[in-house]
Enzyme design. Structure first.
Site, mmCIF file in Angstrom:
data_model
loop_
_atom_site.group_PDB
_atom_site.id
_atom_site.type_symbol
_atom_site.label_atom_id
_atom_site.label_comp_id
_atom_site.label_asym_id
_atom_site.label_seq_id
_atom_site.Cartn_x
_atom_site.Cartn_y
_atom_site.Cartn_z
ATOM 1 N N TYR A 56 -79.322 -2.841 -38.732
ATOM 2 C CA TYR A 56 -79.372 -1.719 -37.788
ATOM 3 C C TYR A 56 -78.949 -0.458 -38.528
ATOM 4 O O TYR A 56 -77.763 -0.242 -38.803
ATOM 5 C CB TYR A 56 -78.452 -1.964 -36.587
ATOM 6 C CG TYR A 56 -78.947 -3.030 -35.611
ATOM 7 C CD1 TYR A 56 -80.274 -3.435 -35.594
ATOM 8 C CD2 TYR A 56 -78.084 -3.613 -34.699
ATOM 9 C CE1 TYR A 56 -80.722 -4.398 -34.693
ATOM 10 C CE2 TYR A 56 -78.520 -4.574 -33.786
ATOM 11 C CZ TYR A 56 -79.844 -4.966 -33.796
ATOM 12 O OH TYR A 56 -80.279 -5.914 -32.908
ATOM 13 N N LEU A 206 -82.868 -4.270 -19.832
ATOM 14 C CA LEU A 206 -83.386 -3.030 -19.228
ATOM 15 C C LEU A 206 -84.732 -2.651 -19.848
ATOM 16 O O LEU A 206 -85.206 -1.530 -19.662
ATOM 17 C CB LEU A 206 -82.379 -1.892 -19.438
ATOM 18 C CG LEU A 206 -81.024 -2.120 -18.775
ATOM 19 C CD1 LEU A 206 -79.954 -1.250 -19.419
ATOM 20 C CD2 LEU A 206 -81.104 -1.838 -17.295
ATOM 21 N N ARG A 208 -85.361 -1.931 -22.884
ATOM 22 C CA ARG A 208 -85.135 -0.749 -23.746
ATOM 23 C C ARG A 208 -85.094 0.545 -22.942
ATOM 24 O O ARG A 208 -85.487 1.610 -23.420
ATOM 25 C CB ARG A 208 -86.217 -0.660 -24.827
ATOM 26 C CG ARG A 208 -86.273 -1.883 -25.729
ATOM 27 C CD ARG A 208 -87.575 -2.006 -26.490
ATOM 28 N NE ARG A 208 -87.604 -3.236 -27.269
ATOM 29 C CZ ARG A 208 -87.823 -4.447 -26.744
ATOM 30 N NH1 ARG A 208 -88.027 -4.577 -25.443
ATOM 31 N NH2 ARG A 208 -87.820 -5.518 -27.499
ATOM 32 N N GLY A 209 -84.668 0.441 -21.711
ATOM 33 C CA GLY A 209 -84.551 1.635 -20.857
ATOM 34 C C GLY A 209 -85.712 1.790 -19.889
ATOM 35 O O GLY A 209 -85.600 2.480 -18.878
ATOM 36 N N GLY A 213 -84.499 2.718 -14.564
ATOM 37 C CA GLY A 213 -84.498 3.732 -13.509
ATOM 38 C C GLY A 213 -84.307 5.134 -14.053
ATOM 39 O O GLY A 213 -84.351 6.109 -13.302
HETATM 40 N N1 LIG Z 1 -82.231 -10.377 -31.127
HETATM 41 C C1 LIG Z 1 -83.083 -9.396 -31.138
HETATM 42 O O1 LIG Z 1 -84.226 -9.517 -31.627
HETATM 43 C C2 LIG Z 1 -82.687 -8.067 -30.549
HETATM 44 C C3 LIG Z 1 -83.649 -7.061 -30.424
HETATM 45 C C4 LIG Z 1 -83.275 -5.844 -29.865
HETATM 46 C C5 LIG Z 1 -81.967 -5.653 -29.446
HETATM 47 N N2 LIG Z 1 -81.043 -6.648 -29.576
HETATM 48 C C6 LIG Z 1 -79.651 -6.462 -29.154
HETATM 49 O O2 LIG Z 1 -79.645 -6.167 -27.770
HETATM 50 C C7 LIG Z 1 -78.896 -4.978 -27.533
HETATM 51 C C8 LIG Z 1 -79.434 -4.245 -26.345
HETATM 52 O O3 LIG Z 1 -80.588 -3.515 -26.743
HETATM 53 P P1 LIG Z 1 -81.866 -3.427 -25.931
HETATM 54 O O4 LIG Z 1 -82.878 -2.764 -26.722
HETATM 55 O O5 LIG Z 1 -82.116 -4.772 -25.427
HETATM 56 O O6 LIG Z 1 -81.374 -2.435 -24.804
HETATM 57 P P2 LIG Z 1 -81.502 -2.373 -23.246
HETATM 58 O O7 LIG Z 1 -80.149 -2.626 -22.732
HETATM 59 O O8 LIG Z 1 -82.669 -3.105 -22.688
HETATM 60 O O9 LIG Z 1 -81.853 -0.811 -23.132
HETATM 61 C C9 LIG Z 1 -81.034 0.141 -23.681
HETATM 62 C C10 LIG Z 1 -81.633 1.487 -23.367
HETATM 63 O O10 LIG Z 1 -81.604 1.688 -21.947
HETATM 64 C C11 LIG Z 1 -80.980 2.923 -21.650
HETATM 65 N N3 LIG Z 1 -80.185 2.778 -20.406
HETATM 66 C C12 LIG Z 1 -80.443 3.391 -19.235
HETATM 67 N N4 LIG Z 1 -79.515 3.065 -18.305
HETATM 68 C C13 LIG Z 1 -78.652 2.230 -18.905
HETATM 69 C C14 LIG Z 1 -77.477 1.579 -18.458
HETATM 70 N N5 LIG Z 1 -76.977 1.738 -17.250
HETATM 71 N N6 LIG Z 1 -76.829 0.790 -19.323
HETATM 72 C C15 LIG Z 1 -77.289 0.624 -20.573
HETATM 73 N N7 LIG Z 1 -78.401 1.220 -21.067
HETATM 74 C C16 LIG Z 1 -79.072 2.030 -20.234
HETATM 75 C C17 LIG Z 1 -80.074 3.173 -22.840
HETATM 76 O O11 LIG Z 1 -79.540 4.420 -22.913
HETATM 77 P P3 LIG Z 1 -80.163 5.890 -23.023
HETATM 78 O O12 LIG Z 1 -80.856 6.141 -21.703
HETATM 79 O O13 LIG Z 1 -78.956 6.665 -23.275
HETATM 80 O O14 LIG Z 1 -81.094 5.897 -24.174
HETATM 81 C C18 LIG Z 1 -80.879 2.637 -23.996
HETATM 82 O O15 LIG Z 1 -81.802 3.568 -24.498
HETATM 83 C C19 LIG Z 1 -79.037 -4.193 -28.840
HETATM 84 O O16 LIG Z 1 -78.026 -3.227 -28.966
HETATM 85 C C20 LIG Z 1 -78.956 -5.294 -29.836
HETATM 86 O O17 LIG Z 1 -77.604 -5.596 -30.077
HETATM 87 C C21 LIG Z 1 -81.410 -7.844 -30.109
#
Ligand SMILES: NC(=O)c1ccc[n+]([C@@H]2O[C@H](COP(=O)([O-])OP(=O)(O)OC[C@H]3O[C@@H](n4cnc5c(N)ncnc54)[C@H](OP(=O)(O)O)[C@@H]3O)[C@@H](O)[C@H]2O)c1
Length: 330
Positions: A56, A206, A208-209, A213
């Protein structure tokens, strides 16, 4: 804070985990001070599971966590670290290296960057098509025996790979995308995890957002990888955001936000599942945490299913070049 145990051999962790990726990578500009403050706020709220990857932003995320976690009791949080994704200086992805000697090399660097003598859950980010999973897990097992790693995890692999890995050493958890609009795990993967006593840490809860919402068609800024994700592309995103509006009506009836509803939905799929959220700011974290108190009844779950039927999202969850490396589809 409620807790859940990752599989029959894994650690007990907070029922909601914090994913730190977006504090360094993938989602455009970041704010270091706010990132550190968000980690602190999560820990103070009782979050104990923190997920990162050595790739990352090429070590940036581990160094950030080292700073945020400095001085904390090492037993008060559980660090989940993914390794093996290869990057280049232009930040591009160049495959996965899970050879035994690479496992040990990546681990040595991660321990140094994180400033710790052990990692709680260590997992290959993807299956390396050139290395049998037995060899990769065998190498991590050596690191468990040597005390550098506490538990072995997997990420984005299929049911057959889970079985092969688990035969070498008990697997604590599989990290895989699971949300209302990414339900491929329900077919074979989740039943296999349950049969073997392996937990699931869900990411992309979520999407990725996209289903938080808070997304709108004009939000993908330069440097934001979501600009390349088919679900966010013009033609698909409008359809997907219409699903979110249907969810918003359910959330309003329930007295919660859309983000809380979709996190609660994943948490309601089983006590063996721990949703990770990618909150990058204290504001987003503050919204996410109460999701654990949203109690979804059978009627609520039926309403949610009606709003977003299985398979109703448009577009793949990753760009085409990355789909091939995943254990399951959408
Ligand atoms: N194993 C894998 O292949 C893999 C792949 C990807 C991620 N991950 C892990 O999963 C974690 C989560 O990542 P994700 O991509 O899955 O993220 P996610 O939680 O699905 O989405 C995060 C995005 O949603 C936005 N968002 C809107 N409201 C939110 C709220 N109330 N709480 C949190 N986020 C909110 C975030 O903030 P903003 O609106 O501020 O942008 C951000 O851009 C990563 O940090 C990583 O550690 C693992």
């Amino acid at each position: 804070m409620q807790t859940r145990t990752l599989g029959t051999t894994g650690p007990a962790v907070s029922a909601l985990g914090l994913g730190a990726m977006g504090m360094s990578d993938a989602y455009g500009p970041t704010d270091r001070a706010e990132s550190v403050a968000t980690v602190h706020a999560a820990l103070e709220a009782g979050v104990t599971l923190i997920d990162t990857g050595d790739f990352y932003a090429m070590g940036h995320n581990e160094l950030l966590l080292a700073e945020a976690l400095r001085g904390r009791d090492r037993d008060s949080y559980v660090l989940s670290v993914k390794f093996g994704a290869l990057r280049g200086p232009g930040h591009e992805f160049n495959g996965q290296d899970s050879r035994p000697e690479a496992v040990k090399n990546f681990l040595a660097y991660s321990l140094t960057r994180l400033g710790t003598d052990h990692i709680d859950i260590y997992r290959p980010a993807r299956l390396d098509p050139d290395v049998p999973i037995e060899e990769t897990v065998g190498a991590i097992k050596e690191m468990v025996d040597a005390g550098y790693v506490r538990h072995i995890g997997l990420s984005e692999v299929d049911a057959a790979t889970i079985r092969r890995a688990h035969a070498v050493h008990p697997v604590a958890d599989l990290q895989i995308e699971y949300s209302l609009i990414s339900r491929a795990v329900e077919a074979d993967v989740l039943p296999t995890l349950r049969e073997l006593g392996i937990g699931l840490t869900a990411y992309g809860v979520l999407s990725r957002g996209l289903i938080s919402g808070h997304w709108s068609t004009d939000r993908a800024a330069p440097g934001d990888s979501r600009g390349f994700v088919p679900r966010f592309s013009p033609g698909n995103v409008e359809h997907n955001l219409a699903l979110v509006e249907a969810l918003r009506r359910v959330a309003e009836d329930k007295g919660c936000t859309v983000a809380q509803l979709v996190i609660a939905w994943v948490a309601a799929q089983g006590q063996d599942i721990v949703p990770l959220v990618g909150a990058r700011t204290r504001e987003r974290l503050t919204e996410a945490l109460p999701a654990l108190d949203v109690d979804l009844t059978a009627d609520d779950l039926a309403e949610i299913e009606k709003a977003v039927p299985r398979g109703s999202a448009r577009g793949d969850r990753y760009p085409a070049a990355f789909m091939a490396g995943l254990g399951v589809g959408n």
